[in-house]
Motif scaffolding. Structure first.
Motif, mmCIF file in Angstrom:
data_model
loop_
_atom_site.group_PDB
_atom_site.id
_atom_site.type_symbol
_atom_site.label_atom_id
_atom_site.label_comp_id
_atom_site.label_asym_id
_atom_site.label_seq_id
_atom_site.Cartn_x
_atom_site.Cartn_y
_atom_site.Cartn_z
ATOM 1 N N GLU A 59 0.816 -1.214 0.000
ATOM 2 C CA GLU A 59 0.000 0.000 0.000
ATOM 3 C C GLU A 59 0.855 1.271 0.000
ATOM 4 O O GLU A 59 0.360 2.368 -0.260
ATOM 5 N N ASN A 103 -9.484 -0.930 6.986
ATOM 6 C CA ASN A 103 -10.894 -1.097 6.624
ATOM 7 C C ASN A 103 -11.405 -2.518 6.862
ATOM 8 O O ASN A 103 -12.578 -2.784 6.773
ATOM 9 N N GLN A 104 -10.504 -3.429 7.150
ATOM 10 C CA GLN A 104 -10.975 -4.789 7.439
ATOM 11 C C GLN A 104 -10.860 -5.052 8.936
ATOM 12 O O GLN A 104 -9.812 -4.801 9.531
ATOM 13 N N ARG A 157 -2.166 9.348 6.691
ATOM 14 C CA ARG A 157 -2.404 7.928 6.414
ATOM 15 C C ARG A 157 -1.224 7.292 5.663
ATOM 16 O O ARG A 157 -0.822 6.173 5.955
#
Ligand SMILES: *[C@@H]1O[C@H](CO)[C@@H](O)[C@H](O)[C@H]1NC(C)=O
Ligand SMILES: *[C@@H]1O[C@H](CO)[C@@H](O)[C@H](O)[C@H]1NC(C)=O
Length: 182
Positions: A59, A103-104, A157
């Protein structure tokens, strides 16, 4: 040797074997940082981190920037190591983990486990600091300032993704620091 003594000896031997097989899982590692000793559960931290590392590295959009590497901790003096680690863990707890919400839900558990592990080590280090056994010097301040300055250049982020991906170096340092020292 009477039977009971024999049984007790056998039990102790077995216990020794079991403990020797899982020293990290059971007791954690005693990390000696100058005059301060803390227990770090490196096995648990590795378990929470191992798979996440690749996800973070994938990412990461700023490949040329580096916040933390082996170099960051290289030749850190024992007397500075306590304060350095305390500040670095605070950075992770207060800035990194709070800027990254996976997000998980499965990853959320992993990052919150890691954050809790860091917080617990940091709190032990704070106790050392209260007893004046944990003072930062110019060398560790400079290393920390570099990390913060590079982090500031990134969006929160993005910086957090990078900093988590680079945890490998910090974990390895906690796993090995002091090995071979007399
Ligand atoms: C989350 O932690 C568990 C162990 O607690 C581990 O088995 C799993 O691989 C971790 N997941 C990720 C994405 O790192
Ligand atoms: C989580 O977010 C990443 C990047 O923002 C995205 O690539 C991924 O598909 C998302 N996963 C889920 C399960 O929503």
């Amino acid at each position: 040797m009477d039977t009971r003594a024999f049984q007790r000896t056998t039990a102790l031997l077995l216990l020794g074997l079991i403990t020797a097989g899982h020293p990290l899982q059971a007791a954690g590692r005693l990390l000696l940082l100058g005059d301060c000793a803390v227990t770090v559960h490196t096995y648990e931290m590795r378990r929470d981190f191992t798979e996440m590392r690749q996800i973070m590295v994938n990412e990461d959009k700023h490949i040329s920037t580096r916040l933390i590497s082996k170099q960051t901790m290289k030749e850190l003096q024992p007397l500075e190591s306590c304060c350095f680690l305390k500040q670095l863990l605070s950075f992770y707890v207060e800035r990194v983990f709070s800027s990254y919400v996976p997000n998980q839900s499965q990853f959320r558990r992993n990052t919150s486990n890691l954050a809790n592990s860091f917080l617990s080590i940091r709190n032990d280090l704070l106790k050392c600091q209260e007893e004046m056994r944990c003072e930062c010097g110019a060398d560790s301040e400079a290393r920390l300032a570099t990390i913060h300055a590079n982090y500031e250049k990134l969006e929160p982020r993005d910086g957090a993704v990078k900093a988590i991906g680079e945890l490998d170096s910090l974990l390895e340092w906690m796993e090995t620091y002091g090995d071979g020292r007399k």
